[in-house]
Scaffold this motif. Structure first.
Motif, PDB file in Angstrom:
ATOM      1  N   VAL A  42       4.008  32.085   3.452  1.00 47.09           N
ATOM      2  CA  VAL A  42       4.456  30.820   4.039  1.00 47.09           C
ATOM      3  C   VAL A  42       3.267  29.937   4.384  1.00 47.09           C
ATOM      4  CG1 VAL A  42       5.856  29.748   5.834  1.00 47.09           C
ATOM      5  CG2 VAL A  42       6.434  32.039   5.027  1.00 47.09           C
ATOM      6  N   ARG A  43       3.316  28.703   3.929  1.00 52.97           N
ATOM      7  CA  ARG A  43       2.321  27.696   4.315  1.00 52.97           C
ATOM      8  C   ARG A  43       3.063  26.532   4.934  1.00 52.97           C
ATOM      9  NH1 ARG A  43       0.149  28.309  -1.365  1.00 52.97           N
ATOM     10  NH2 ARG A  43      -1.213  30.112  -1.196  1.00 52.97           N
ATOM     11  N   ALA A  44       2.406  25.836   5.851  1.00 52.58           N
ATOM     12  CA  ALA A  44       3.076  24.718   6.513  1.00 52.58           C
ATOM     13  C   ALA A  44       2.084  23.623   6.848  1.00 52.58           C
ATOM     14  CB  ALA A  44       3.765  25.207   7.792  1.00 52.58           C
ATOM     15  N   ASN A  45       2.611  22.412   6.942  1.00 49.47           N
ATOM     16  CA  ASN A  45       1.780  21.270   7.321  1.00 49.47           C
ATOM     17  C   ASN A  45       2.546  20.395   8.301  1.00 49.47           C
ATOM     18  OD1 ASN A  45       1.444  18.054   6.341  1.00 49.47           O
ATOM     19  ND2 ASN A  45      -0.438  19.146   6.907  1.00 49.47           N
ATOM     20  N   ASP A  46       1.807  19.782   9.213  1.00 50.58           N
ATOM     21  CA  ASP A  46       2.368  18.816  10.151  1.00 50.58           C
ATOM     22  C   ASP A  46       1.269  17.813  10.454  1.00 50.58           C
ATOM     23  OD1 ASP A  46       3.408  17.580  12.719  1.00 50.58           O
ATOM     24  OD2 ASP A  46       4.952  19.098  12.412  1.00 50.58           O
ATOM     25  N   THR A  47       1.676  16.588  10.837  1.00 53.39           N
ATOM     26  CA  THR A  47       0.668  15.585  11.181  1.00 53.39           C
ATOM     27  C   THR A  47       0.088  15.841  12.574  1.00 53.39           C
ATOM     28  OG1 THR A  47       2.528  14.218  11.865  1.00 53.39           O
ATOM     29  CG2 THR A  47       1.552  13.738   9.729  1.00 53.39           C
ATOM     30  N   ARG A  48       0.783  16.644  13.378  1.00 49.71           N
ATOM     31  CA  ARG A  48       0.284  16.982  14.713  1.00 49.71           C
ATOM     32  C   ARG A  48      -0.511  18.286  14.616  1.00 49.71           C
ATOM     33  NH1 ARG A  48       4.105  18.329  18.236  1.00 49.71           N
ATOM     34  NH2 ARG A  48       5.492  18.951  16.552  1.00 49.71           N
ATOM     35  N   ALA A  49      -1.835  18.160  14.782  1.00 54.88           N
ATOM     36  CA  ALA A  49      -2.718  19.322  14.586  1.00 54.88           C
ATOM     37  C   ALA A  49      -2.417  20.424  15.595  1.00 54.88           C
ATOM     38  CB  ALA A  49      -4.175  18.876  14.710  1.00 54.88           C
ATOM     39  N   ALA A  66      -0.837  23.954  14.719  1.00 54.27           N
ATOM     40  CA  ALA A  66      -1.463  24.936  13.810  1.00 54.27           C
ATOM     41  C   ALA A  66      -1.383  26.359  14.360  1.00 54.27           C
ATOM     42  CB  ALA A  66      -2.914  24.537  13.542  1.00 54.27           C
ATOM     43  N   ASP A  67      -1.645  26.530  15.661  1.00 54.15           N
ATOM     44  CA  ASP A  67      -1.625  27.871  16.254  1.00 54.15           C
ATOM     45  C   ASP A  67      -0.221  28.473  16.235  1.00 54.15           C
ATOM     46  OD1 ASP A  67      -4.292  27.853  16.696  1.00 54.15           O
ATOM     47  OD2 ASP A  67      -4.146  27.180  18.800  1.00 54.15           O
ATOM     48  N   GLN A  68       0.779  27.619  16.486  1.00 59.01           N
ATOM     49  CA  GLN A  68       2.163  28.129  16.473  1.00 59.01           C
ATOM     50  C   GLN A  68       2.551  28.577  15.067  1.00 59.01           C
ATOM     51  OE1 GLN A  68       4.958  25.430  18.650  1.00 59.01           O
ATOM     52  NE2 GLN A  68       3.103  24.414  19.330  1.00 59.01           N
ATOM     53  N   VAL A  69       2.106  27.808  14.058  1.00 56.07           N
ATOM     54  CA  VAL A  69       2.385  28.188  12.662  1.00 56.07           C
ATOM     55  C   VAL A  69       1.805  29.572  12.389  1.00 56.07           C
ATOM     56  CG1 VAL A  69       1.869  27.635  10.243  1.00 56.07           C
ATOM     57  CG2 VAL A  69       2.519  25.799  11.837  1.00 56.07           C
ATOM     58  N   LYS A  70       0.558  29.767  12.818  1.00 53.96           N
ATOM     59  CA  LYS A  70      -0.109  31.058  12.581  1.00 53.96           C
ATOM     60  C   LYS A  70       0.602  32.194  13.299  1.00 53.96           C
ATOM     61  CE  LYS A  70      -4.594  29.123  12.087  1.00 53.96           C
ATOM     62  NZ  LYS A  70      -5.497  28.579  13.099  1.00 53.96           N
ATOM     63  N   SER A  71       0.996  31.940  14.549  1.00 54.86           N
ATOM     64  CA  SER A  71       1.592  33.026  15.329  1.00 54.86           C
ATOM     65  C   SER A  71       2.936  33.460  14.733  1.00 54.86           C
ATOM     66  CB  SER A  71       1.742  32.626  16.797  1.00 54.86           C
ATOM     67  OG  SER A  71       2.798  31.712  16.931  1.00 54.86           O
ATOM     68  N   LEU A  72       3.554  32.601  13.935  1.00 51.64           N
ATOM     69  CA  LEU A  72       4.828  32.970  13.296  1.00 51.64           C
ATOM     70  C   LEU A  72       4.617  33.569  11.904  1.00 51.64           C
ATOM     71  CD1 LEU A  72       6.910  29.919  14.497  1.00 51.64           C
ATOM     72  CD2 LEU A  72       7.387  32.305  15.042  1.00 51.64           C
ATOM     73  N   GLY A  73       3.374  33.735  11.513  1.00 51.59           N
ATOM     74  CA  GLY A  73       3.112  34.377  10.222  1.00 51.59           C
ATOM     75  C   GLY A  73       2.863  33.406   9.090  1.00 51.59           C
ATOM     76  N   GLU A 109       0.534  30.040   7.295  1.00 55.21           N
ATOM     77  CA  GLU A 109      -0.829  29.505   7.193  1.00 55.21           C
ATOM     78  C   GLU A 109      -0.715  27.993   7.333  1.00 55.21           C
ATOM     79  OE1 GLU A 109      -4.140  28.586   3.778  1.00 55.21           O
ATOM     80  OE2 GLU A 109      -2.606  30.075   3.336  1.00 55.21           O
ATOM     81  N   PHE A 110      -1.536  27.391   8.219  1.00 53.22           N
ATOM     82  CA  PHE A 110      -1.486  25.941   8.384  1.00 53.22           C
ATOM     83  C   PHE A 110      -2.369  25.290   7.334  1.00 53.22           C
ATOM     84  CE2 PHE A 110      -2.561  21.823  10.233  1.00 53.22           C
ATOM     85  CZ  PHE A 110      -1.284  21.368  10.586  1.00 53.22           C
ATOM     86  N   VAL A 111      -1.805  24.355   6.570  1.00 52.69           N
ATOM     87  CA  VAL A 111      -2.585  23.656   5.542  1.00 52.69           C
ATOM     88  C   VAL A 111      -2.873  22.248   6.046  1.00 52.69           C
ATOM     89  CG1 VAL A 111      -2.774  23.228   3.070  1.00 52.69           C
ATOM     90  CG2 VAL A 111      -1.054  24.828   3.908  1.00 52.69           C
ATOM     91  N   LYS A 112      -4.150  21.910   6.128  1.00 49.93           N
ATOM     92  CA  LYS A 112      -4.561  20.612   6.668  1.00 49.93           C
ATOM     93  C   LYS A 112      -4.604  19.540   5.581  1.00 49.93           C
ATOM     94  CE  LYS A 112      -8.285  19.660   9.196  1.00 49.93           C
ATOM     95  NZ  LYS A 112      -7.909  18.506   9.960  1.00 49.93           N
ATOM     96  N   VAL A 113      -4.332  18.307   5.976  1.00 47.15           N
ATOM     97  CA  VAL A 113      -4.569  17.170   5.085  1.00 47.15           C
ATOM     98  C   VAL A 113      -6.041  16.805   5.242  1.00 47.15           C
ATOM     99  CG1 VAL A 113      -4.032  14.739   4.671  1.00 47.15           C
ATOM    100  CG2 VAL A 113      -2.207  16.337   5.288  1.00 47.15           C
ATOM    101  N   ASP A 114      -6.705  16.532   4.131  1.00 46.32           N
ATOM    102  CA  ASP A 114      -8.132  16.226   4.151  1.00 46.32           C
ATOM    103  C   ASP A 114      -8.348  14.771   4.564  1.00 46.32           C
ATOM    104  OD1 ASP A 114     -10.815  16.425   3.886  1.00 46.32           O
ATOM    105  OD2 ASP A 114     -10.841  16.399   1.693  1.00 46.32           O
ATOM    106  N   TYR A 115      -8.108  14.466   5.850  1.00 47.72           N
ATOM    107  CA  TYR A 115      -8.228  13.095   6.366  1.00 47.72           C
ATOM    108  C   TYR A 115      -8.139  13.185   7.876  1.00 47.72           C
ATOM    109  CZ  TYR A 115      -7.522   8.007   6.403  1.00 47.72           C
ATOM    110  OH  TYR A 115      -7.664   6.647   6.585  1.00 47.72           O
ATOM    111  N   GLU A 116      -9.116  12.636   8.581  1.00 49.30           N
ATOM    112  CA  GLU A 116      -9.110  12.755  10.040  1.00 49.30           C
ATOM    113  C   GLU A 116      -8.202  11.705  10.676  1.00 49.30           C
ATOM    114  OE1 GLU A 116     -10.031  15.060  12.104  1.00 49.30           O
ATOM    115  OE2 GLU A 116     -10.794  16.172  10.360  1.00 49.30           O
TER     116      GLU A 116
END
Ligand code: NAD
Length: 378
Positions: free
Chosen positions: A194-201, A204-211, A213-220
């Motif tokens: 499972v991979r997931a993305n959200d605009t709210r950084a 990320a930790d909650q995604v990881k704790s549920l098993g 992987e958080f995928v980041k957008v390459d843009y700050e």
């Protein structure tokens, strides 16, 4: 006072606003309870089960509404239902006042009090037990994965069998709010990658704790608007996000989209081109159908096949797990009723000095009190 629970009349709606276990507790608070005959049937609760819990059963909506001081519902009432409502009565239901100005006027004209469960101030920790948006989103996220698994032709988990090695399915989840996090947990527990993305950084930790992987957008750019909710992102961010989503679409077997921005149309995250790039037999579940969809090819309310990909746009995912969602919703309403009846004397008191109750109360004795002023304590 008498609490009444009618059958939901919205086409296909299977939920009901109370369940037998909760009826018992409402009676302990001093109320009498009436349920419309067969109202719980689609959620697997029989008239006999409600009777055994102490409820009275009446035939027909007219009788139910006529005798109820307080009506508990799931969907906003129709004009016909408002007409049946008792003058001076109380209604507790989803209302969505911003989307339903006519309904608000009809209700106010009836001189009633209305508590809109969708207007609960969710940031109050005291309000969590009453947060039906969260419980319904949780059920929907789970059901989205079940729908995806049903439409997908392979296992979710990797297996080594005598007949050969099976790779795990790859699931990509767009938007990791309440529904997205439930979907992540469910897909991971079935054994998918499972991979997931959200605009709210911050998620990320909650995604990881549920098993996942958080995928980041390459843009700050930080995606948090007010109150922990998302905002509309810049053009630059959106372009970078599209690039990343295009890569994920090629790789994923299943995409579940849950991205919403309060008061705005759902962001279009999955283009027709991305759908075309997916493997045949892949599945998209678009949970944002009611707000226009996150995928360009979604047909709200339907499952369609485009470019060999099944795109599910059902807008009734919670109703598709009616027993579970009714039980959670009924419990949220019980917690609210406890707040409204602190004396446990079978009478509801709407205390407008209480932050949570003030937020929920959209009409008080015929006067529209929505929108509520900002929270003092937030
Ligand atoms: P939601 O249904 O409004 O949106 C779902 C998700 O989509 C959000 O996480 C949002 O950030 C994301 N999203 C929006 N635009 C996106 C884009 N372009 N790309 C990717 N993702 C995008 O959200 P929700 O599930 O109702 O939760 C929203 C917030 O409310 C969260 O911070 C949640 O923790 C918070 N919340 C708080 C409480 C509480 O305080 N008790 C209760 C419930 C929810």
């Amino acid at each position: 006072q008498r609490i009444g629970v009618p059958r939901e009349i919205f086409p296909g709606e299977k939920r009901i606003a109370t369940v037998p276990d909760v009826v018992e507790k409402l009676i302990k608070l001093g109320f009498t309870v009436t349920v419309e005959s067969t109202a719980g049937e689609a959620a697997n609760f029989s008239d006999d089960a409600y009777r055994a819990a102490g409820a009275d059963i009446v035939e027909g909506a007219a009788a139910l509404w006529a005798q109820s001081d307080i009506v508990l519902k799931v969907r906003p009432p129709s004009a016909e239902e408002v007409a049946l409502m008792r003058e001076g009565g109380t209604l507790i239901s989803f209302i969505w006042p911003a989307q339903n100005p006519d309904l608000m006027q009809q209700l106010a004209a009836k001189n009633v009090t209305v508590l809109a469960i969708d207007c609960l101030p969710r940031t109050l920790s005291r309000a969590q037990k009453m947060d039906a948006l969260t419980s319904m989103a949780g059920v929907s996220g789970y059901r989205a994965v079940v729908e995806a698994a049903n439409a997908f032709g392979r296992y979710f988990n990797g297996q080594i069998t005598a007949a050969g090695k099976v790779p795990p399915a790859k699931v990509f989840i767009a938007g990791a709010g309440v529904a997205g996090l439930a979907a992540i947990g469910t897909a991971a527990s079935l054994g998918a990658i499972v991979r997931a993305n959200d605009t709210r950084a911050e998620v990320a930790d909650q995604v990881k704790s549920l098993g996942g992987e958080f995928v980041k957008v390459d843009y700050e750019e930080e995606g948090s608007g007010g109150g922990g909710y998302a905002k509309v992102m810049s053009e630059g961010f959106q372009a970078a996000q599209r690039k990343m989503y295009a890569e994920q679409a090629k790789d994923a077997d299943i995409i579940i989209t849950t991205a919403l921005i309060p008061g705005k149309p759902a962001p279009k995250l999955i283009t027709a081109e991305m759908v075309q790039s997916m493997k045949p037999g892949s599945v998209i579940v678009d949970m944002a159908g009611e707000q226009g969809g996150n995928c360009e090819l979604t047909v709200p309310g339907e499952a369609v096949v485009r470019h060999g990909v099944t795109i599910i746009g059902y807008t009734d995912l919670a109703s598709r797990l009616a027993k579970q969602s009714s039980t959670l919703y009924a419990t949220n309403l019980l917690r609210l009723t406890e707040e409204l009846c602190k004396a446990k004397d079978g009478h509801v008191v709407v205390n407008m000095e209480d932050d949570a109750i003030r937020g929920l109360t959209v009409i008080k004795d015929g006067a529209i009190t929505w929108p509520a002023p900002p929270l003092k304590t937030a």
